[in-house]
Design a protein around this motif. Structure first.
Motif, PDB file in Angstrom:
ATOM      1  N   PHE A 113     -60.656 -48.857-104.544  1.00  0.00           N
ATOM      2  CA  PHE A 113     -59.976 -48.206-105.665  1.00  0.00           C
ATOM      3  C   PHE A 113     -59.363 -46.898-105.202  1.00  0.00           C
ATOM      4  N   LYS A 114     -58.148 -46.646-105.658  1.00  0.00           N
ATOM      5  CA  LYS A 114     -57.495 -45.358-105.406  1.00  0.00           C
ATOM      6  C   LYS A 114     -57.735 -44.498-106.641  1.00  0.00           C
ATOM      7  N   VAL A 115     -58.248 -43.292-106.417  1.00  0.00           N
ATOM      8  CA  VAL A 115     -58.564 -42.373-107.507  1.00  0.00           C
ATOM      9  C   VAL A 115     -57.662 -41.153-107.382  1.00  0.00           C
ATOM     10  N   ARG A 169     -52.791 -44.065 -96.918  1.00  0.00           N
ATOM     11  CA  ARG A 169     -53.080 -42.757 -96.320  1.00  0.00           C
ATOM     12  C   ARG A 169     -52.605 -41.595 -97.179  1.00  0.00           C
ATOM     13  N   THR A 170     -51.786 -41.858 -98.201  1.00  0.00           N
ATOM     14  CA  THR A 170     -51.327 -40.784 -99.084  1.00  0.00           C
ATOM     15  C   THR A 170     -52.264 -40.566-100.271  1.00  0.00           C
ATOM     16  N   ALA A 171     -53.242 -41.446-100.439  1.00  0.00           N
ATOM     17  CA  ALA A 171     -54.178 -41.331-101.572  1.00  0.00           C
ATOM     18  C   ALA A 171     -55.054 -40.096-101.415  1.00  0.00           C
ATOM     19  N   GLU A 172     -55.320 -39.451-102.537  1.00  0.00           N
ATOM     20  CA  GLU A 172     -56.224 -38.296-102.505  1.00  0.00           C
ATOM     21  C   GLU A 172     -57.657 -38.762-102.272  1.00  0.00           C
ATOM     22  N   LYS A 193     -54.562 -39.601-113.401  1.00  0.00           N
ATOM     23  CA  LYS A 193     -54.048 -40.969-113.448  1.00  0.00           C
ATOM     24  C   LYS A 193     -55.229 -41.913-113.579  1.00  0.00           C
ATOM     25  N   GLY A 194     -54.959 -43.131-113.966  1.00  0.00           N
ATOM     26  CA  GLY A 194     -56.012 -44.132-114.026  1.00  0.00           C
ATOM     27  C   GLY A 194     -56.428 -44.553-112.628  1.00  0.00           C
ATOM     28  N   VAL A 195     -57.591 -45.155-112.539  1.00  0.00           N
ATOM     29  CA  VAL A 195     -58.072 -45.692-111.268  1.00  0.00           C
ATOM     30  C   VAL A 195     -57.300 -46.975-110.981  1.00  0.00           C
TER      31      VAL A 195
END
Length: 81
Positions: free
Chosen positions: A51-53, A67-70, A57-59
């Motif tokens: 999951f990208k958090v 690689r740009t995900a926080e 924003k929603g999950v």
């Protein structure tokens, strides 16, 4: 800053990288992102869900490393018994 969190019985393991340093190809940041991507792919092959958090924003469920995900959270496959 980016972070990969892998959930386990021990809590969670974390790998973090500095996104700004990635832009200038800092060796330490590049090594951290390679390790995070390796772990991501290894855990996905074992059946983990990713999951990208992102704040505000929603999950979002993801299938490929971003690689740009926080923050990316990997949850291992739950096996009943």
């Amino acid at each position: 800053m980016g972070m990969l969190r892998v959930m386990s019985r021990r809590g969670d393991d974390r790998i973090s990288w500095d996104s700004k340093k990635l832009e200038v190809h800092d060796p330490e940041a590049m090594a951290a992102i390679r390790e995070a991507e390796r772990i991501f792919n290894e855990e996905r092959m074992k059946g983990a869900t990713a999951f990208k958090v992102e704040p505000g924003k929603g999950v979002e469920r993801i299938d490929t490393f971003d690689r740009t995900a926080e923050q990316i959270v990997l949850v291992p496959r739950v096996v009943g018994g």
